[in-house]
Scaffold this active site. Structure first.
Site, mmCIF file in Angstrom:
data_model
loop_
_atom_site.group_PDB
_atom_site.id
_atom_site.type_symbol
_atom_site.label_atom_id
_atom_site.label_comp_id
_atom_site.label_asym_id
_atom_site.label_seq_id
_atom_site.Cartn_x
_atom_site.Cartn_y
_atom_site.Cartn_z
ATOM 1 N N SER A 133 45.231 -70.571 15.886
ATOM 2 C CA SER A 133 44.913 -69.370 15.121
ATOM 3 C C SER A 133 44.832 -69.648 13.626
ATOM 4 O O SER A 133 45.542 -70.517 13.095
ATOM 5 C CB SER A 133 45.990 -68.313 15.376
ATOM 6 O OG SER A 133 45.884 -67.238 14.471
ATOM 7 N N GLU B 261 46.156 -67.940 11.644
ATOM 8 C CA GLU B 261 47.451 -67.534 11.107
ATOM 9 C C GLU B 261 48.313 -68.729 10.722
ATOM 10 O O GLU B 261 49.316 -68.566 10.036
ATOM 11 C CB GLU B 261 48.187 -66.659 12.112
ATOM 12 C CG GLU B 261 47.558 -65.295 12.352
ATOM 13 C CD GLU B 261 47.611 -64.385 11.135
ATOM 14 O OE1 GLU B 261 48.497 -64.581 10.276
ATOM 15 O OE2 GLU B 261 46.768 -63.480 11.048
ATOM 16 N N TYR C 110 54.481 -65.478 14.510
ATOM 17 C CA TYR C 110 53.287 -65.811 15.286
ATOM 18 C C TYR C 110 52.620 -67.067 14.728
ATOM 19 O O TYR C 110 52.324 -68.019 15.464
ATOM 20 C CB TYR C 110 52.312 -64.629 15.263
ATOM 21 C CG TYR C 110 51.011 -64.888 15.982
ATOM 22 C CD1 TYR C 110 50.862 -64.580 17.331
ATOM 23 C CD2 TYR C 110 49.911 -65.431 15.312
ATOM 24 C CE1 TYR C 110 49.658 -64.818 18.001
ATOM 25 C CE2 TYR C 110 48.710 -65.666 15.966
ATOM 26 C CZ TYR C 110 48.595 -65.357 17.309
ATOM 27 O OH TYR C 110 47.405 -65.604 17.956
#
Length: 319
Positions: free
Chosen positions: A122, A124, A146
């Site tokens: 991701s 992220e 996350y």
């Protein structure tokens, strides 16, 4: 015949990948938490997929499943989703999004080191990125449980690739959407509510910061990149992104315009729903995937929005 085991099969990405691999003649094993529940959620044209129970916390079960099916490829989509839930259960997120990937890699190493593995990573992992666009060499700086868990999974992928010689890849995915996106995501919320407004089922749509920008691509294009990663001569990690950004405001304008409506009449900004702004624009540079894999996104921004709105209208008009 090639075979692929897909975890998280019933999610947006798992379904698109299953369709792609069926077209290419694969035998597909869908690794899911609950087989009966998954059977109810899979579209009719994917009923050919073989379902098997898969527990991200049980490495011995993973070994047993891999030993039985002996897939040539494994794609991991099973994870806590991003978005509003990125902070809800830090320990659970760390276990499922992080440690579970290490368990999967170890199970593959034990069963058959030649199995090729692709991890859905991701954007992220970059968190509060200081430069833009982000590349595979951008400094990682996750700012949520996350993102931290995804980064741990990427690190283990690289370790197993370098230490054991395994074919393990991380696809660093930027935002990717489709009509199968969950309603908890802002894109699907916009298209769903716009269709309801068009049909007279609701009157207003409340959103956070309309000027937030994202790199939005089509999920079908994203999983195609992941498949290409496992067909390459050597394993590596790749950014998967469009390289373009669009604001939530643009998304609203495009969605409502498709329905013959002016978004300004119906969309209300809600300051309490604002998320913290990023120091740098989150947009991916997928040059490496384009040059090494020959990958190119096929669905543009407007086509993606129109696809999602059209699907909403078809769905709501059946109710």
């Amino acid at each position: 015949m090639k075979s692929a085991l897909i975890t998280g099969l019933t999610g947006q990405d798992g379904l698109y990948l299953a369709e792609l691999l069926l077209e290419k003649g694969y035998r597909i094993i869908g690794a899911v938490r609950d087989v009966l529940s998954a059977e109810r959620r899979i579209p009719a044209h994917l009923k050919i997929v073989e379902l098997v129970e898969w527990d991200m916390l049980d490495q011995q079960k993973m070994i047993e499943v891999l030993s039985h099916y002996r897939p040539t490829e494994v794609y991991n989509f099973a994870a806590y989703s991003s978005g509003v839930g990125m902070y809800d259960d830090p320990v659970g997120i760390g276990d499922v999004n992080g440690l579970a990937v290490a368990r999967t890699l170890e199970a593959i190493r034990i069963v058959d080191i030649k199995i090729r593995f692709c991890q859905a990573s991701s954007r992220e992992i970059f968190g509060a990125a200081l430069d833009s666009p982000q590349t595979e060499d951008t400094l990682v700086n996750p700012r949520s449980p996350y993102g931290a868990a995804k980064l741990y999974a990427d690190s283990m992928n690289r370790i197993y690739r370098e230490h054991y010689g395994m074919y393990a890849c991380s696809a660093i995915l930027f935002n990717h959407e489709s009509p199968r996106r969950g309603l908890e995501f802002v894109t699907r919320k916009i298209t769903h509510e716009a269709a309801k407004i068009k049909l007279g089922l609701t009157k207003e749509l409340h959103l956070g910061n309309l000027d937030t920008e994202r790199d939005w691509g089509f999920a079908g294009d994203t999983v195609h990149a992941m498949w290409l990663m496992l067909q390459h001569t050597h394993a590596d990690d790749y950014i998967v992104a469009t390289g373009e950004t669009h604001s939530v405001r643009e998304f609203c304008e495009c969605a409502f315009e498709y329905l013959g409506l002016d978004y300004r009449t119906y969309v209300r900004e809600n300051a309490s729903a604002y998320r913290p702004s990023e120091p740098a624009l989150l947009v991916g540079n997928a040059s490496k995937a384009k040059q090494s894999l020959g990958w190119m996104p096929q669905v543009g921004f407007r086509a993606l929005v129109h696809m999602m709105v059209a699907a909403e209208m078809r769905s709501l008009e059946k109710i």
